[in-house]
Design a protein around this motif. Structure first.
Motif, mmCIF file in Angstrom:
data_model
loop_
_atom_site.group_PDB
_atom_site.id
_atom_site.type_symbol
_atom_site.label_atom_id
_atom_site.label_comp_id
_atom_site.label_asym_id
_atom_site.label_seq_id
_atom_site.Cartn_x
_atom_site.Cartn_y
_atom_site.Cartn_z
ATOM 1 N N VAL A 197 31.807 40.730 30.258
ATOM 2 C CA VAL A 197 33.262 40.556 30.245
ATOM 3 C C VAL A 197 33.713 40.425 31.694
ATOM 4 C CG1 VAL A 197 35.469 41.540 29.521
ATOM 5 C CG2 VAL A 197 33.394 42.021 28.197
ATOM 6 N N THR A 198 34.576 39.458 31.989
ATOM 7 C CA THR A 198 35.067 39.309 33.355
ATOM 8 C C THR A 198 36.498 39.831 33.458
ATOM 9 O OG1 THR A 198 35.848 37.039 32.986
ATOM 10 C CG2 THR A 198 33.595 37.316 33.785
ATOM 11 N N TYR A 199 36.788 40.412 34.596
ATOM 12 C CA TYR A 199 38.094 41.030 34.854
ATOM 13 C C TYR A 199 38.675 40.488 36.150
ATOM 14 C CZ TYR A 199 37.309 44.525 31.217
ATOM 15 O OH TYR A 199 37.108 45.145 30.020
ATOM 16 N N GLU A 200 40.001 40.490 36.209
ATOM 17 C CA GLU A 200 40.646 40.076 37.450
ATOM 18 C C GLU A 200 40.542 41.143 38.532
ATOM 19 O OE1 GLU A 200 44.059 41.578 34.749
ATOM 20 O OE2 GLU A 200 42.158 40.490 34.543
ATOM 21 N N HIS A 242 30.367 41.756 43.753
ATOM 22 C CA HIS A 242 30.269 41.081 42.455
ATOM 23 C C HIS A 242 31.335 40.023 42.177
ATOM 24 C CE1 HIS A 242 27.157 43.905 41.276
ATOM 25 N NE2 HIS A 242 27.933 44.904 41.635
ATOM 26 N N ALA A 243 32.379 39.925 42.992
ATOM 27 C CA ALA A 243 33.452 38.972 42.686
ATOM 28 C C ALA A 243 32.965 37.528 42.798
ATOM 29 C CB ALA A 243 34.636 39.200 43.623
ATOM 30 N N ASP A 244 33.441 36.667 41.888
ATOM 31 C CA ASP A 244 33.092 35.258 41.950
ATOM 32 C C ASP A 244 34.064 34.520 42.872
ATOM 33 O OD1 ASP A 244 35.462 34.889 40.506
ATOM 34 O OD2 ASP A 244 34.438 34.529 38.596
ATOM 35 N N VAL A 249 35.607 39.751 38.537
ATOM 36 C CA VAL A 249 34.380 40.547 38.579
ATOM 37 C C VAL A 249 33.804 40.698 37.166
ATOM 38 C CG1 VAL A 249 35.034 41.818 40.650
ATOM 39 C CG2 VAL A 249 35.698 42.720 38.416
ATOM 40 N N PRO A 250 32.459 40.728 37.056
ATOM 41 C CA PRO A 250 31.834 40.895 35.741
ATOM 42 C C PRO A 250 31.642 42.378 35.406
ATOM 43 C CG PRO A 250 30.151 40.487 37.370
ATOM 44 C CD PRO A 250 31.462 40.472 38.112
ATOM 45 N N ALA A 251 31.637 42.659 34.121
ATOM 46 C CA ALA A 251 31.241 43.972 33.611
ATOM 47 C C ALA A 251 30.195 43.742 32.532
ATOM 48 C CB ALA A 251 32.437 44.742 33.050
ATOM 49 N N THR A 252 28.996 44.252 32.756
ATOM 50 C CA THR A 252 27.883 44.049 31.826
ATOM 51 C C THR A 252 27.861 45.144 30.771
ATOM 52 O OG1 THR A 252 26.537 42.966 33.515
ATOM 53 C CG2 THR A 252 25.371 43.915 31.639
ATOM 54 N N PHE A 253 27.737 44.737 29.516
ATOM 55 C CA PHE A 253 27.541 45.673 28.409
ATOM 56 C C PHE A 253 26.255 45.265 27.689
ATOM 57 C CE2 PHE A 253 32.080 45.604 29.205
ATOM 58 C CZ PHE A 253 32.415 46.945 29.208
#
Length: 293
Positions: A197-200, A242-244, A249-253
């Protein structure tokens, strides 16, 4: 062994329950995937037990599929159980009030990672199943939130000279199959999926975790509020590492899937050692060359 503070887990879920429709997107997504896996099983399951039901996603998805007529939702949080449709009970996954050999299918959607005794919880789930009943669970695996964990660890080492447990320890996929066998399941199967999931911003991720009821409940966690400087440094670490290109930024689950069957005589059984009638060399065509004088 007390890894998690179960009272804190309950409080977090109680607090999250009113807003779960907004924050529970990951529970809903994995519930859809779990329901699809149930569809793939060539069996009907009239009575289902949902361990750690949250707001009742599976109780909405499963009835009418695979002969399912009743889903019993159970959760540690009364506020969560109140949202589930149909039959529901407030109970602890570590102490199931379910009669042995009584249900056809036990499912669990991203909940069992908060139990202190996972082998014991699996054993109780297996005991609740009728012979040849099926167990299917999704748990968070060890790669979950790796970006957040690394960022927090680096900040604490830099500013506080040590580490405190801030993110739940998750199941190791290498151990999962052994856990199923230890609990008495036959034909255990383990596999994994990754959802990113990517977040701002990292703070939005932290807010979502709180809204899901997934805040830190490790028993040995640091009590009280985090130091502001440590939190801000962790956020900077997250963004820097981690920012693109767009600043997201991604969050890995990592989702670990556990599946197994309650034993039954009709299931395939391994043959006794020494009972083979064809040698492996015959099958593989690997007989050593003969010698002649």
């Amino acid at each position: 062994m007390k890894i998690f503070d179960r009272a804190t887990v309950r409080r977090h879920r109680d607090r999250a329950a009113p807003g779960l429709d907004h924050y529970g997107f990951l529970f809903a997504e994995v519930a859809e995937r779990l329901a699809e896996r149930v569809d793939d099983v060539l069996r009907d399951f009239p009575l289902v037990l949902d361990l750690g039901s949250h707001g009742g996603d599976l109780a909405r998805l499963l009835p009418g599929r695979k002969g399912i007529s009743t889903v019993i939702s159970c959760d540690l949080s009364e506020a969560m159980v109140a949202q589930a449709p149909g039959a529901a009970v407030v109970c602890d996954e570590e102490f199931l009030p379910i009669a042995p050999n009584s249900v056809d299918l036990v499912v669990s959607n991203l909940s069992l990672h908060w139990v202190n005794d996972l082998p014991g919880a699996l054993l109780q789930a297996r005991a609740a199943l009728k012979p040849d009943g099926f167990f299917l669970a999704a748990l968070f695996g060890g790669e979950t939130l790796k970006e957040l964990r690394d960022s927090l660890a680096a900040a604490e080492i830099e500013l506080e000279g040590g580490l405190s447990p801030r993110v739940s320890p998750f199941v190791d996929v290498r151990d999962a199959g052994a856990l199923l066998s230890r609990a008495g399941f036959s034909m255990p199967v383990v596999d994994t999926e990754t959802i990113t999931v990517t977040y701002e911003h990292p703070l939005k991720l932290m807010n979502d975790l709180r809204g899901m009821g997934e805040s830190n409940a490790v028993h040995e966690r640091r009590k009280g509020l985090s130091r502001r400087e440590t939190l801000l440094t962790a956020v900077e670490n997250y963004l820097d590492t981690h920012a693109d290109d767009e600043g997201r930024v991604p969050a890995t689950f990592q989702i670990v899937w556990l599946a197994g069957w309650a034993p039954h005589d009709s299931q395939p059984q391994p043959k006794a050692p020494g009972s083979a009638t064809v040698s492996l060399a015959d099958v593989l065509g690997t007989h050593p060359p003969s010698c002649s004088s």
